[in-house]
Design a protein around this motif. Structure first.
Motif, PDB file in Angstrom:
ATOM      1  N   GLY A  21       0.814  -1.063   0.044  1.00 50.18           N
ATOM      2  CA  GLY A  21      -0.137   0.089   0.016  1.00 50.18           C
ATOM      3  C   GLY A  21       0.886   1.197  -0.024  1.00 50.18           C
ATOM      4  O   GLY A  21       1.836   1.264   0.561  1.00 50.18           O
ATOM      5  N   LEU A  22       0.482   2.263  -0.740  1.00 54.88           N
ATOM      6  CA  LEU A  22       1.190   3.539  -0.779  1.00 54.88           C
ATOM      7  C   LEU A  22       2.734   3.294  -1.247  1.00 54.88           C
ATOM      8  O   LEU A  22       3.523   4.038  -0.906  1.00 54.88           O
ATOM      9  N   GLY A  23       3.029   2.309  -2.060  1.00 49.66           N
ATOM     10  CA  GLY A  23       4.156   2.094  -2.652  1.00 49.66           C
ATOM     11  C   GLY A  23       5.171   1.270  -1.682  1.00 49.66           C
ATOM     12  O   GLY A  23       6.273   1.242  -1.965  1.00 49.66           O
ATOM     13  N   PRO A  73     -20.312   4.617   6.498  1.00 44.66           N
ATOM     14  CA  PRO A  73     -20.607   5.291   5.328  1.00 44.66           C
ATOM     15  C   PRO A  73     -19.995   6.721   5.276  1.00 44.66           C
ATOM     16  O   PRO A  73     -19.588   7.130   3.970  1.00 44.66           O
ATOM     17  N   PHE A  74     -19.294   7.120   6.458  1.00 45.71           N
ATOM     18  CA  PHE A  74     -18.445   8.356   6.203  1.00 45.71           C
ATOM     19  C   PHE A  74     -17.250   8.073   5.606  1.00 45.71           C
ATOM     20  O   PHE A  74     -16.915   8.682   4.549  1.00 45.71           O
ATOM     21  N   TRP A  75     -16.613   6.931   5.927  1.00 44.98           N
ATOM     22  CA  TRP A  75     -15.205   6.503   5.141  1.00 44.98           C
ATOM     23  C   TRP A  75     -15.513   6.218   4.007  1.00 44.98           C
ATOM     24  O   TRP A  75     -14.727   6.266   3.030  1.00 44.98           O
ATOM     25  N   GLU A  76     -16.725   5.527   3.451  1.00 44.42           N
ATOM     26  CA  GLU A  76     -16.937   5.221   2.153  1.00 44.42           C
ATOM     27  C   GLU A  76     -17.343   6.301   1.303  1.00 44.42           C
ATOM     28  O   GLU A  76     -16.560   6.358   0.177  1.00 44.42           O
ATOM     29  N   GLN A  77     -17.705   7.322   1.881  1.00 45.79           N
ATOM     30  CA  GLN A  77     -17.791   8.718   1.006  1.00 45.79           C
ATOM     31  C   GLN A  77     -16.529   9.343   1.116  1.00 45.79           C
ATOM     32  O   GLN A  77     -16.118   9.947  -0.221  1.00 45.79           O
ATOM     33  N   GLU A  78     -15.744   9.362   1.904  1.00 48.66           N
ATOM     34  CA  GLU A  78     -14.443  10.026   2.000  1.00 48.66           C
ATOM     35  C   GLU A  78     -13.356   9.458   1.051  1.00 48.66           C
ATOM     36  O   GLU A  78     -12.563  10.045   0.284  1.00 48.66           O
ATOM     37  N   LEU A  79     -13.582   8.093   1.235  1.00 45.75           N
ATOM     38  CA  LEU A  79     -12.632   7.219   0.280  1.00 45.75           C
ATOM     39  C   LEU A  79     -13.172   7.052  -1.155  1.00 45.75           C
ATOM     40  O   LEU A  79     -12.099   6.539  -1.996  1.00 45.75           O
ATOM     41  N   GLY A  80     -14.566   7.102  -1.471  1.00 44.43           N
ATOM     42  CA  GLY A  80     -14.941   6.976  -2.783  1.00 44.43           C
ATOM     43  C   GLY A  80     -15.054   5.526  -2.931  1.00 44.43           C
ATOM     44  O   GLY A  80     -15.112   5.182  -4.303  1.00 44.43           O
ATOM     45  N   ASN A  81     -15.134   4.681  -2.234  1.00 49.25           N
ATOM     46  CA  ASN A  81     -15.274   3.252  -2.472  1.00 49.25           C
ATOM     47  C   ASN A  81     -16.098   2.424  -1.491  1.00 49.25           C
ATOM     48  O   ASN A  81     -16.191   2.744  -0.394  1.00 49.25           O
ATOM     49  N   LYS A  82     -16.783   1.342  -1.788  1.00 50.55           N
ATOM     50  CA  LYS A  82     -17.367   0.420  -0.713  1.00 50.55           C
ATOM     51  C   LYS A  82     -16.396  -0.522   0.051  1.00 50.55           C
ATOM     52  O   LYS A  82     -15.323  -0.770  -0.568  1.00 50.55           O
ATOM     53  N   LEU A  83     -16.335  -0.191   1.511  1.00 54.21           N
ATOM     54  CA  LEU A  83     -15.562  -1.067   2.100  1.00 54.21           C
ATOM     55  C   LEU A  83     -16.044  -2.401   2.664  1.00 54.21           C
ATOM     56  O   LEU A  83     -17.314  -2.300   3.104  1.00 54.21           O
ATOM     57  N   LYS A 126      -0.281   1.364   8.884  1.00 56.43           N
ATOM     58  CA  LYS A 126      -0.687   0.471   8.545  1.00 56.43           C
ATOM     59  C   LYS A 126      -2.292   0.345   7.877  1.00 56.43           C
ATOM     60  O   LYS A 126      -2.553  -0.067   6.731  1.00 56.43           O
ATOM     61  N   LEU A 127      -3.197   1.455   8.540  1.00 58.57           N
ATOM     62  CA  LEU A 127      -4.365   1.610   8.144  1.00 58.57           C
ATOM     63  C   LEU A 127      -4.215   2.516   6.810  1.00 58.57           C
ATOM     64  O   LEU A 127      -5.011   2.297   6.085  1.00 58.57           O
ATOM     65  N   ALA A 128      -3.352   3.552   6.881  1.00 54.68           N
ATOM     66  CA  ALA A 128      -3.082   4.224   5.870  1.00 54.68           C
ATOM     67  C   ALA A 128      -2.961   3.406   4.566  1.00 54.68           C
ATOM     68  O   ALA A 128      -3.406   3.571   3.346  1.00 54.68           O
ATOM     69  N   LYS A 129      -2.151   2.180   4.592  1.00 55.12           N
ATOM     70  CA  LYS A 129      -1.834   1.558   3.470  1.00 55.12           C
ATOM     71  C   LYS A 129      -2.948   0.411   3.282  1.00 55.12           C
ATOM     72  O   LYS A 129      -3.138   0.255   1.809  1.00 55.12           O
ATOM     73  N   ARG A 130      -3.649   0.025   4.305  1.00 59.03           N
ATOM     74  CA  ARG A 130      -4.766  -0.625   3.898  1.00 59.03           C
ATOM     75  C   ARG A 130      -5.762  -0.138   3.036  1.00 59.03           C
ATOM     76  O   ARG A 130      -6.536  -0.591   2.254  1.00 59.03           O
ATOM     77  N   LEU A 131      -5.952   1.052   3.452  1.00 56.31           N
ATOM     78  CA  LEU A 131      -7.327   1.875   2.695  1.00 56.31           C
ATOM     79  C   LEU A 131      -6.713   2.894   1.659  1.00 56.31           C
ATOM     80  O   LEU A 131      -7.390   3.361   0.741  1.00 56.31           O
ATOM     81  N   GLY A 132      -5.280   2.835   1.522  1.00 53.23           N
ATOM     82  CA  GLY A 132      -4.870   3.588   0.314  1.00 53.23           C
ATOM     83  C   GLY A 132      -4.810   4.902   0.321  1.00 53.23           C
ATOM     84  O   GLY A 132      -4.971   5.807  -0.688  1.00 53.23           O
ATOM     85  N   ASN A 133      -4.926   5.629   1.662  1.00 56.48           N
ATOM     86  CA  ASN A 133      -4.829   7.170   1.730  1.00 56.48           C
ATOM     87  C   ASN A 133      -4.225   7.188   3.021  1.00 56.48           C
ATOM     88  O   ASN A 133      -4.436   7.107   4.070  1.00 56.48           O
ATOM     89  N   GLU A 134      -2.729   8.056   2.628  1.00 58.10           N
ATOM     90  CA  GLU A 134      -2.024   8.528   3.862  1.00 58.10           C
ATOM     91  C   GLU A 134      -2.681   9.470   4.512  1.00 58.10           C
ATOM     92  O   GLU A 134      -2.009   9.651   5.758  1.00 58.10           O
ATOM     93  N   ASP A 135      -3.761  10.335   4.378  1.00 58.82           N
ATOM     94  CA  ASP A 135      -4.292  11.047   5.194  1.00 58.82           C
ATOM     95  C   ASP A 135      -5.316  10.422   6.323  1.00 58.82           C
ATOM     96  O   ASP A 135      -5.663  11.278   7.224  1.00 58.82           O
ATOM     97  N   THR A 136      -5.505   8.990   6.072  1.00 62.41           N
ATOM     98  CA  THR A 136      -6.728   8.651   6.782  1.00 62.41           C
ATOM     99  C   THR A 136      -6.442   8.379   8.347  1.00 62.41           C
ATOM    100  O   THR A 136      -7.328   8.830   9.143  1.00 62.41           O
ATOM    101  N   PRO A 137      -5.295   8.103   8.807  1.00 64.51           N
ATOM    102  CA  PRO A 137      -5.043   8.204  10.427  1.00 64.51           C
ATOM    103  C   PRO A 137      -5.227   9.511  10.940  1.00 64.51           C
ATOM    104  O   PRO A 137      -5.779   9.541  11.943  1.00 64.51           O
ATOM    105  N   GLN A 138      -4.878  10.510  10.302  1.00 60.41           N
ATOM    106  CA  GLN A 138      -5.056  11.845  10.983  1.00 60.41           C
ATOM    107  C   GLN A 138      -6.604  12.206  10.915  1.00 60.41           C
ATOM    108  O   GLN A 138      -7.078  12.799  11.845  1.00 60.41           O
ATOM    109  N   CYS A 139      -7.203  11.877   9.819  1.00 62.93           N
ATOM    110  CA  CYS A 139      -8.760  12.044   9.819  1.00 62.93           C
ATOM    111  C   CYS A 139      -9.290  11.147  10.819  1.00 62.93           C
ATOM    112  O   CYS A 139     -10.292  11.705  11.434  1.00 62.93           O
TER     113      CYS A 139
END
Length: 220
Positions: A21-23, A73-83, A126-139
């Motif tokens: 994830g994230l390279g 629902p918040f994260w699915e909208q934030e990340l743009g995909n079904k989790l 690891k959560l950022a890599k799992r969800l493919g978004n480096e901003d997720t942990p801070q969010c």
């Protein structure tokens, strides 16, 4: 106090495996698989679940990780995909228990087992890599959508079809309250002293808070 009601949506377990994830590639158990049958819950984990990094994950105060389904629902909208269920690496995906209504020390009966809320979760890379978004942990931190951990007071057989029954409340401090102090108000001496007296709060968290208090005292 309004009696807490919790519905289990999914029980999830995982084993250490490579995650790209994230390279980057890391070894982690954050990818979980839902299980339907009865499994044994020990003091350290659910049967079939194992932590890859035992220094920062697992242990008596982090035997079971829970995450509210209400946040999906918040994260699915934030990340743009079904989790998928278990997307946050949680063992329990549940409804009815959120950071603002769950308190440190809350005790639940789950099947044959008895579990107690011990601490908030701190999101890592690891959560950022799992969800493919480096901003997720801070969010996660900013929204206080952290989820939380249980310790196991009594071992026993559990399952997704066995509901969590609220037994008792031991403290006045919600998971959100602890999150806010640790992440946003960490130099509030009065609150830190209050939390240090909460025996139900995980020892590692009290140690971190003690470090914050020492920094406050050094500046005085």
């Amino acid at each position: 106090m309004k009696r807490l009601k919790a519905n289990l949506i999914s029980v999830n377990i995982g084993q250490p495996q490579p995650l790209v994830g994230l390279g980057k590639t890391v070894i982690t158990s954050i990818n979980k698989t839902s299980v339907d049958g009865e499994i044994f819950l020990s003091k350290l984990n659910l049967e079939g679940d194992e932590q890859a990094d035992k220094k920062n994950h697992g242990g008596l105060d982090k035997a079971v990780c829970a995450y509210p389904y209400e946040h999906y629902p918040f994260w699915e909208q934030e990340l743009g995909n079904k989790l998928p269920l278990g997307a946050f690496g949680e063992n329990l995906t549940l409804k009815g228990l959120e950071e603002n209504n769950v308190h440190i020390g809350d005790v639940f009966q789950w099947g044959q087992a008895v579990i107690q809320v011990s601490q908030p979760r701190i999101p890592c890379h690891k959560l950022a890599k799992r969800l493919g978004n480096e901003d997720t942990p801070q969010c996660v931190i900013d929204k206080s959508y952290t989820g939380f951990y249980f310790r196991v007071l009594k071992e026993g057989t559990v399952s997704v079809t066995t509901p969590l029954h609220f037994l008792k409340r031991c403290t006045d401090y919600s998971v959100s309250f602890v999150n806010n102090n640790f992440h946003h108000d960490r130099y509030n001496e009065k609150v830190i002293e209050e939390l240090l007296a909460v025996e139900e709060l995980a020892a590692s968290w009290r140690s971190m808070l003690r470090g914050h208090l020492e920094k406050i005292l050094e500046k005085q």
